[in-house]
Design an enzyme around this catalytic site. Structure first.
Site, PDB file in Angstrom:
ATOM      1  N   SER A  95       0.863  -1.185   0.000  1.00 45.31           N
ATOM      2  CA  SER A  95       0.000   0.000   0.000  1.00 45.31           C
ATOM      3  C   SER A  95       0.896   1.230   0.000  1.00 45.31           C
ATOM      4  CB  SER A  95      -0.910   0.001   1.231  1.00 45.31           C
ATOM      5  OG  SER A  95      -1.783  -1.098   1.198  1.00 45.31           O
ATOM      6  N   LYS A 171      -7.146   1.854  -2.542  1.00 42.04           N
ATOM      7  CA  LYS A 171      -6.738   1.462  -1.198  1.00 42.04           C
ATOM      8  C   LYS A 171      -6.715   2.659  -0.261  1.00 42.04           C
ATOM      9  CE  LYS A 171      -5.215  -0.695   2.379  1.00 42.04           C
ATOM     10  NZ  LYS A 171      -4.027  -1.514   2.490  1.00 42.04           N
ATOM     11  N   LYS A 239       0.786   5.438   8.132  1.00 40.38           N
ATOM     12  CA  LYS A 239       1.480   5.418   6.843  1.00 40.38           C
ATOM     13  C   LYS A 239       0.515   5.627   5.683  1.00 40.38           C
ATOM     14  CE  LYS A 239       2.036   1.721   4.723  1.00 40.38           C
ATOM     15  NZ  LYS A 239       1.450   0.937   3.604  1.00 40.38           N
TER      16      LYS A 239
END
Length: 297
Positions: A95, A171, A239
């Site tokens: 990701s 995502k 993140k």
């Protein structure tokens, strides 16, 4: 199919095992020798470098923490590009920032004619283990169609979204929604407790209505139990939100709800809770209000 797999973390290890269970030949590499040894015991072979992983395989899958790790694994010294041929296909399931996905893909194609798909996943460790991840895919549609069955060995939902980078756009959108959803669930449960009403009964009352969601059913019971065992860690969500903020700012788009959830998660990290599950957001509200939603407290 001969598959290289780089990155045997919490998600990557069970994903690689599911490829083995599906009958594929898998060659692995990771910084942690114990993870490599576990995969070898399960039937994989190992390589000393990422370049070696890429030799004599049709596909290389990367499942590493963030954009710099993908770049290093693919393009730096002893990276995949040094061992791959122009016929090798790379499927990055990390990701990362979609802008960086596009850049890495362009460099691979320019330097060696290598095709890349970006196929990040959602579902956490439990779904990685049982092979029911949701996989969001970007890149050349013909390449996607050729390898969709390979992806289905790891996920129950495999959806093509668009050109390269689109998988990571999907995502990040997912992570934006999940963060805000967990946040408002935590806020609502704390509100109920502060008002003197049993939050578990409030949850049961609202879960079947419009407020109900998969996130609510997965995370509110954990909050009520005081269970912060990681399925998806705060550090990883930070993140992802950072990548979402960077990508949105690159197109001059304000994302105030995402920015707020990033600040909430930074508070959790400052309390050494970065390794906790993201349902730990409840503790931000508990500290702020002085009440606990945990049963019996």
């Amino acid at each position: 199919m001969k598959v290289g797999f780089i990155g045997l973390g919490i998600m990557g290890k069970p994903m690689a095992k599911n490829l083995l269970k599906a009958g594929h030949e898998v060659c692995v590499n990771d910084f942690h020798p114990e993870s490599v040894a576990e995969l070898v015991e399960a039937g994989a072979t190992s390589a000393a470098t990422n370049a070696e992983v890429a030799k004599d395989v049709e596909v290389v899958i990367t499942m590493v923490p963030n954009s710099p790790n993908v770049r290093a694994a693919l393009l730096e010294k002893d990276g995949v590009i040094d061992g791959a041929s122009s016929d090798t296909v790379i499927i990055d399931m990390s990701s990362i920032d979609p802008v960086e996905s596009k850049k890495i893909s362009a460099e691979l194609k320019e330097k060696k004619g290598i095709e890349m798909l970006d196929c990040p996943v959602s579902g956490g460790e439990p779904k990685a283990i049982d092979g029911t991840l949701s996989i969001m895919c970007g890149g050349n549609k013909e390449i996607f169609d050729k390898y969709v069955d390979l992806l289905k060995a790891m996920g129950s939902s495999v959806v093509y979204v668009g050109e390269i980078g689109s998988g990571n756009v999907a995502k990040l959108a997912n992570q934006m929604v999940v963060a805000s959803n967990i946040g408002i669930c935590a806020e609502a449960m704390t509100f109920a407790k502060k008002m003197g009403t049993d939050p578990e009964l409030v949850y049961q009352a609202i879960r079947g209505g419009l407020a109900g969601s998969t996130v609510m059913d997965a995370k509110v019971p954990m909050m009520l139990e005081g269970n912060y065992k990681p399925g998806f860690r705060i550090d990883l969500h930070i993140k992802d939100l950072n990548n979402a903020l960077n990508a949105s700012h690159a197109i001059n788009m304000p994302v105030p709800m995402t920015a707020h959830m990033m600040e909430v998660m930074q508070e959790l990290k400052n309390h050494d809770e970065g390794s906790c599950d993201h349902d730990d957001i409840i503790r931000y509200y508990e500290r702020m209000t002085g009440v606990s939603v945990v049963k019996g407290k």
